[in-house]
Every structure is written in structure tokens, then in C-alpha cells.
Scaffold this motif. Structure first.
Motif, PDB file in Angstrom:
ATOM      1  N   MET A 142       0.837  -0.639   0.041  1.00 51.86           N
ATOM      2  CA  MET A 142      -0.250  -0.136   0.291  1.00 51.86           C
ATOM      3  C   MET A 142       0.640   1.151   0.302  1.00 51.86           C
ATOM      4  O   MET A 142       2.046   1.322   0.784  1.00 51.86           O
ATOM      5  CB  MET A 142      -0.684   0.092   1.690  1.00 51.86           C
ATOM      6  N   PRO A 143       0.736   2.130  -0.993  1.00 55.32           N
ATOM      7  CA  PRO A 143       1.043   3.624  -0.749  1.00 55.32           C
ATOM      8  C   PRO A 143       1.098   4.110   0.718  1.00 55.32           C
ATOM      9  O   PRO A 143       0.272   3.912   1.654  1.00 55.32           O
ATOM     10  CB  PRO A 143       0.416   4.067  -1.799  1.00 55.32           C
ATOM     11  N   ARG A 144       2.108   4.816   0.865  1.00 54.50           N
ATOM     12  CA  ARG A 144       2.666   5.088   2.485  1.00 54.50           C
ATOM     13  C   ARG A 144       0.890   6.163   2.989  1.00 54.50           C
ATOM     14  O   ARG A 144       0.856   5.463   3.770  1.00 54.50           O
ATOM     15  CB  ARG A 144       3.542   6.026   2.130  1.00 54.50           C
ATOM     16  N   HIS A 145       0.834   6.639   1.579  1.00 52.59           N
ATOM     17  CA  HIS A 145      -0.645   7.584   2.768  1.00 52.59           C
ATOM     18  C   HIS A 145      -2.078   7.307   1.930  1.00 52.59           C
ATOM     19  O   HIS A 145      -1.912   7.058   0.329  1.00 52.59           O
ATOM     20  CB  HIS A 145      -0.608   8.539   3.081  1.00 52.59           C
ATOM     21  N   PRO A 146      -2.599   6.218   1.840  1.00 50.89           N
ATOM     22  CA  PRO A 146      -3.819   6.332   0.828  1.00 50.89           C
ATOM     23  C   PRO A 146      -3.910   7.761   0.079  1.00 50.89           C
ATOM     24  O   PRO A 146      -5.147   7.419  -0.902  1.00 50.89           O
ATOM     25  CB  PRO A 146      -5.351   6.003   1.392  1.00 50.89           C
ATOM     26  N   LEU A 147      -3.988   8.782   0.226  1.00 51.83           N
ATOM     27  CA  LEU A 147      -4.287   9.720  -0.161  1.00 51.83           C
ATOM     28  C   LEU A 147      -3.336  10.480  -1.327  1.00 51.83           C
ATOM     29  O   LEU A 147      -4.343  10.821  -2.328  1.00 51.83           O
ATOM     30  CB  LEU A 147      -4.310  11.084   0.607  1.00 51.83           C
ATOM     31  N   VAL A 148      -2.239   9.562  -1.354  1.00 56.67           N
ATOM     32  CA  VAL A 148      -1.633   9.650  -2.573  1.00 56.67           C
ATOM     33  C   VAL A 148      -2.275   9.102  -3.790  1.00 56.67           C
ATOM     34  O   VAL A 148      -1.793   9.395  -4.964  1.00 56.67           O
ATOM     35  CB  VAL A 148      -0.088   9.269  -2.289  1.00 56.67           C
ATOM     36  N   LEU A 149      -2.797   7.798  -3.827  1.00 57.70           N
ATOM     37  CA  LEU A 149      -3.113   7.000  -3.964  1.00 57.70           C
ATOM     38  C   LEU A 149      -4.947   7.796  -5.001  1.00 57.70           C
ATOM     39  O   LEU A 149      -4.635   8.008  -6.159  1.00 57.70           O
ATOM     40  CB  LEU A 149      -3.727   5.667  -3.578  1.00 57.70           C
ATOM     41  N   LEU A 150      -5.261   8.123  -4.188  1.00 57.28           N
ATOM     42  CA  LEU A 150      -6.411   9.057  -4.357  1.00 57.28           C
ATOM     43  C   LEU A 150      -6.160   9.948  -4.971  1.00 57.28           C
ATOM     44  O   LEU A 150      -6.328  10.350  -6.456  1.00 57.28           O
ATOM     45  CB  LEU A 150      -7.127   9.469  -3.510  1.00 57.28           C
ATOM     46  N   SER A 151      -5.269  11.018  -5.065  1.00 55.44           N
ATOM     47  CA  SER A 151      -4.471  12.166  -5.327  1.00 55.44           C
ATOM     48  C   SER A 151      -4.150  11.787  -7.167  1.00 55.44           C
ATOM     49  O   SER A 151      -4.881  12.604  -8.322  1.00 55.44           O
ATOM     50  CB  SER A 151      -3.922  12.934  -5.128  1.00 55.44           C
ATOM     51  N   SER A 152      -4.161  10.680  -6.944  1.00 53.13           N
ATOM     52  CA  SER A 152      -3.755  10.356  -8.744  1.00 53.13           C
ATOM     53  C   SER A 152      -4.175   9.355  -9.489  1.00 53.13           C
ATOM     54  O   SER A 152      -4.589   9.979 -10.631  1.00 53.13           O
ATOM     55  CB  SER A 152      -2.459   9.386  -8.558  1.00 53.13           C
ATOM     56  N   LEU A 153      -5.500   9.110  -8.811  1.00 54.47           N
ATOM     57  CA  LEU A 153      -6.692   8.550  -9.591  1.00 54.47           C
ATOM     58  C   LEU A 153      -7.038  10.171  -9.879  1.00 54.47           C
ATOM     59  O   LEU A 153      -7.952   9.868 -11.124  1.00 54.47           O
ATOM     60  CB  LEU A 153      -7.343   7.633  -8.403  1.00 54.47           C
ATOM     61  N   TYR A 154      -8.060  10.768  -9.410  1.00 55.26           N
ATOM     62  CA  TYR A 154      -8.691  11.582  -9.479  1.00 55.26           C
ATOM     63  C   TYR A 154      -8.171  12.941 -10.538  1.00 55.26           C
ATOM     64  O   TYR A 154      -8.909  13.196 -11.756  1.00 55.26           O
ATOM     65  CB  TYR A 154      -9.032  12.810  -8.225  1.00 55.26           C
ATOM     66  N   ALA A 155      -6.840  12.848  -9.897  1.00 52.57           N
ATOM     67  CA  ALA A 155      -6.014  13.765 -11.885  1.00 52.57           C
ATOM     68  C   ALA A 155      -5.893  13.248 -12.168  1.00 52.57           C
ATOM     69  O   ALA A 155      -6.244  14.067 -13.514  1.00 52.57           O
ATOM     70  CB  ALA A 155      -4.630  13.696 -10.937  1.00 52.57           C
ATOM     71  N   ALA A 156      -5.744  11.829 -12.872  1.00 52.94           N
ATOM     72  CA  ALA A 156      -6.355  10.833 -14.081  1.00 52.94           C
ATOM     73  C   ALA A 156      -7.494  10.736 -14.817  1.00 52.94           C
ATOM     74  O   ALA A 156      -7.577  11.451 -15.826  1.00 52.94           O
ATOM     75  CB  ALA A 156      -5.918   9.748 -13.792  1.00 52.94           C
ATOM     76  N   VAL A 159       1.040  15.620 -28.170  1.00 52.28           N
ATOM     77  CA  VAL A 159      -0.218  16.378 -26.970  1.00 52.28           C
ATOM     78  C   VAL A 159      -0.857  14.576 -26.594  1.00 52.28           C
ATOM     79  O   VAL A 159      -0.911  14.884 -25.244  1.00 52.28           O
ATOM     80  CB  VAL A 159      -0.859  17.125 -27.657  1.00 52.28           C
ATOM     81  N   PHE A 160      -0.756  13.766 -27.277  1.00 50.47           N
ATOM     82  CA  PHE A 160      -1.473  12.273 -27.473  1.00 50.47           C
ATOM     83  C   PHE A 160      -0.392  11.555 -26.098  1.00 50.47           C
ATOM     84  O   PHE A 160      -0.870  11.253 -25.590  1.00 50.47           O
ATOM     85  CB  PHE A 160      -2.242  11.734 -28.236  1.00 50.47           C
ATOM     86  N   VAL A 161       0.651  11.634 -26.693  1.00 49.78           N
ATOM     87  CA  VAL A 161       2.008  10.812 -26.041  1.00 49.78           C
ATOM     88  C   VAL A 161       2.012  11.391 -24.206  1.00 49.78           C
ATOM     89  O   VAL A 161       1.687   9.958 -24.196  1.00 49.78           O
ATOM     90  CB  VAL A 161       3.280  10.502 -26.690  1.00 49.78           C
ATOM     91  N   VAL A 162       1.881  12.455 -24.759  1.00 50.90           N
ATOM     92  CA  VAL A 162       1.985  13.113 -23.591  1.00 50.90           C
ATOM     93  C   VAL A 162       1.191  12.925 -22.496  1.00 50.90           C
ATOM     94  O   VAL A 162       1.740  12.619 -21.162  1.00 50.90           O
ATOM     95  CB  VAL A 162       2.556  14.418 -23.664  1.00 50.90           C
ATOM     96  N   MET A 163      -0.458  12.520 -22.927  1.00 47.43           N
ATOM     97  CA  MET A 163      -1.062  12.758 -21.832  1.00 47.43           C
ATOM     98  C   MET A 163      -0.928  10.996 -21.689  1.00 47.43           C
ATOM     99  O   MET A 163      -1.779  10.960 -20.553  1.00 47.43           O
ATOM    100  CB  MET A 163      -2.531  12.749 -22.550  1.00 47.43           C
ATOM    101  N   ALA A 164      -1.270   9.934 -22.675  1.00 45.88           N
ATOM    102  CA  ALA A 164      -0.555   8.600 -22.334  1.00 45.88           C
ATOM    103  C   ALA A 164       0.014   8.980 -21.463  1.00 45.88           C
ATOM    104  O   ALA A 164       0.082   7.733 -19.979  1.00 45.88           O
ATOM    105  CB  ALA A 164      -0.183   7.782 -23.286  1.00 45.88           C
ATOM    106  N   VAL A 165       1.477   9.001 -21.393  1.00 42.10           N
ATOM    107  CA  VAL A 165       2.689   9.014 -20.400  1.00 42.10           C
ATOM    108  C   VAL A 165       1.882   9.674 -19.310  1.00 42.10           C
ATOM    109  O   VAL A 165       2.417   8.638 -17.720  1.00 42.10           O
ATOM    110  CB  VAL A 165       3.460  10.046 -20.826  1.00 42.10           C
ATOM    111  N   LEU A 166       1.183  10.310 -18.969  1.00 42.06           N
ATOM    112  CA  LEU A 166       0.863  10.730 -17.642  1.00 42.06           C
ATOM    113  C   LEU A 166      -0.159  10.170 -17.122  1.00 42.06           C
ATOM    114  O   LEU A 166       0.030  10.017 -15.860  1.00 42.06           O
ATOM    115  CB  LEU A 166       0.063  12.391 -18.136  1.00 42.06           C
ATOM    116  N   LEU A 167      -1.499   9.392 -18.189  1.00 41.95           N
ATOM    117  CA  LEU A 167      -1.662   8.445 -17.366  1.00 41.95           C
ATOM    118  C   LEU A 167      -1.314   7.235 -17.042  1.00 41.95           C
ATOM    119  O   LEU A 167      -1.793   6.861 -15.518  1.00 41.95           O
ATOM    120  CB  LEU A 167      -3.159   8.628 -18.082  1.00 41.95           C
ATOM    121  N   ALA A 168      -0.522   6.731 -17.423  1.00 40.07           N
ATOM    122  CA  ALA A 168       0.405   5.841 -16.826  1.00 40.07           C
ATOM    123  C   ALA A 168       0.947   6.104 -16.149  1.00 40.07           C
ATOM    124  O   ALA A 168       1.382   5.711 -14.642  1.00 40.07           O
ATOM    125  CB  ALA A 168       1.092   5.314 -18.106  1.00 40.07           C
TER     126      ALA A 168
END
Length: 194
Positions: free
Chosen positions: A11-25, A172-181
Motif C-alpha cells: 500500500m502507498p505510504r498514505h491512501p491519499l497519494v493513491l486517491l490524488s493520482s486517480l482523481y488527477a487522472a 500531445v496525446f503521447v504526453v497524455m498517455a504518459v501522464l495517465l500511465a
């Protein structure tokens, strides 16, 4: 350093890191398709009526209650999230190969697909937040949800539009893909909550 620090599914050090990345995605493609894309469409000569109808393709967000019970009660959340994120990455890479100047139907289908993927991911992420967080953490998590989603929208709307002006659509779409990954990395590290 503990041995568990190297466990691939710790588990990540804190679940809020996980949730932050998912909501940003979720916010990243939403920002691009709802903020940057109308600007690009107008520049390409699309009518204001056509651009206005683009908002109908966000309908999955309003209708997600129809499939939310199925998503929430079937399968592991980690599996759902990795699958949805993987589909988003693949869709962004596919868009990088398309000539969107001529393929209007493909572009509109992509907008609908990204909205469907992000709305479904929102169902899974919200369910995960309820299971991961104690009641006292949910207020902070709600603030992080809004903030991370907005950050994703800013990156997708302003950042990718800025990049579009300096490069080309494929980049742009490659950068989007990288950020999502990259936003999927915390999901790879998580253990499925009980």
C-alpha cells in the motif's frame, strides 16, 4: 528499510497519494476534451453549435448511476482501475496516430470513450476511498478529490493546449498517455482492501 518496502503491491505510504493520482487522472482527459478541444475545434472552423453539442458526450457522467452497482459489486477494485487506466492510455496512444483534422467521427467517439472510462473510474475510486479511509480522513480526502481533479483539468486543459501550440497533436496525446500511465503507478502498488 523493511523488506516490505520492495513488495510490488505494498500500500502507498498514505491512501491519499493513491486517491490524488486517480482523481488527477480523471481530470486530465476531461480538461483536454472539455477545455482545450473546443478552442482547437473553433480554430479549425467548427460551428459553435457543433462545439456546444460536444457537451452531450459527457453524458456518461450523468448516467453512471446505471452501471455503478455492477462496477461496485463485481471484481477487484485494483483490477478495475488498472483496466480503466490501461484503456485510457491505449486510447490516448491511438489518438496520437489519427489525423483528427479529417476524422471528426473518430474524435467525437474518443471524447465519448474518455468520458465513459473516467466516469467508471470515478465509481471505483469513490468506492475505494470509502473502504480505505477512516471517517475522520474523509473531509481531507474530499478536498484532495476536488483539488487533484482540478489539477488534472488544468494540466489537460491549459498545459496540453500550450503543448499543442508548440508541437503537434500526436505529441500531445503521447504526453497524455504518459501522464495517465504515471498516475497508475500507485494503483500497481496497492493491496486490495477488504
Amino acid at each position: 528499510m523493511r523488506v516490505c518496502d520492495f513488495c510490488p503491491r505494498a500500500m502507498p505510504r498514505h491512501p491519499l497519494v493513491l486517491l490524488s493520482s486517480l482523481y488527477a487522472a480523471q481530470g486530465l482527459p476531461f480538461g483536454f476534451f472539455n477545455l482545450a478541444l473546443p478552442v482547437l475545434m473553433r480554430e479549425a472552423g467548427w460551428s459553435l453549435t457543433a462545439i456546444g453539442l460536444l457537451q452531450l458526450l459527457a453524458l456518461p457522467w450523468a448516467l453512471k448511476f446505471l452501471w455503478a452497482p455492477l462496477v461496485d459489486h463485481r471484481g477487484a477494485r485494483r483490477t478495475w482501475l488498472l483496466g480503466l487506466q490501461g484503456c485510457s492510455v491505449a486510447a490516448a496512444l491511438l489518438l496520437a496516430t489519427q489525423d483528427l483534422g479529417r476524422d471528426h467521427q473518430g474524435l467525437l467517439l474518443a471524447v465519448l470513450l474518455f468520458n465513459l472510462l473516467a466516469a467508471t473510474q470515478d465509481i471505483v475510486t469513490d468506492g475505494l476511498a470509502v473502504r480505505l479511509l477512516a471517517a475522520r480522513e474523509r473531509g481531507l480526502a474530499n478536498a484532495i478529490q476536488v483539488g487533484a481533479y482540478r489539477l488534472g483539468m488544468i494540466l489537460g486543459g491549459g498545459g496540453l493546449l500550450w503543448l499543442w501550440a508548440r508541437t503537434e497533436g500526436a505529441v500531445v496525446f503521447v504526453v497524455m498517455a504518459v501522464l495517465l500511465a504515471l498516475s497508475s503507478w500507485p494503483v500497481w502498488q496497492m493491496d486490495e482492501p477488504a
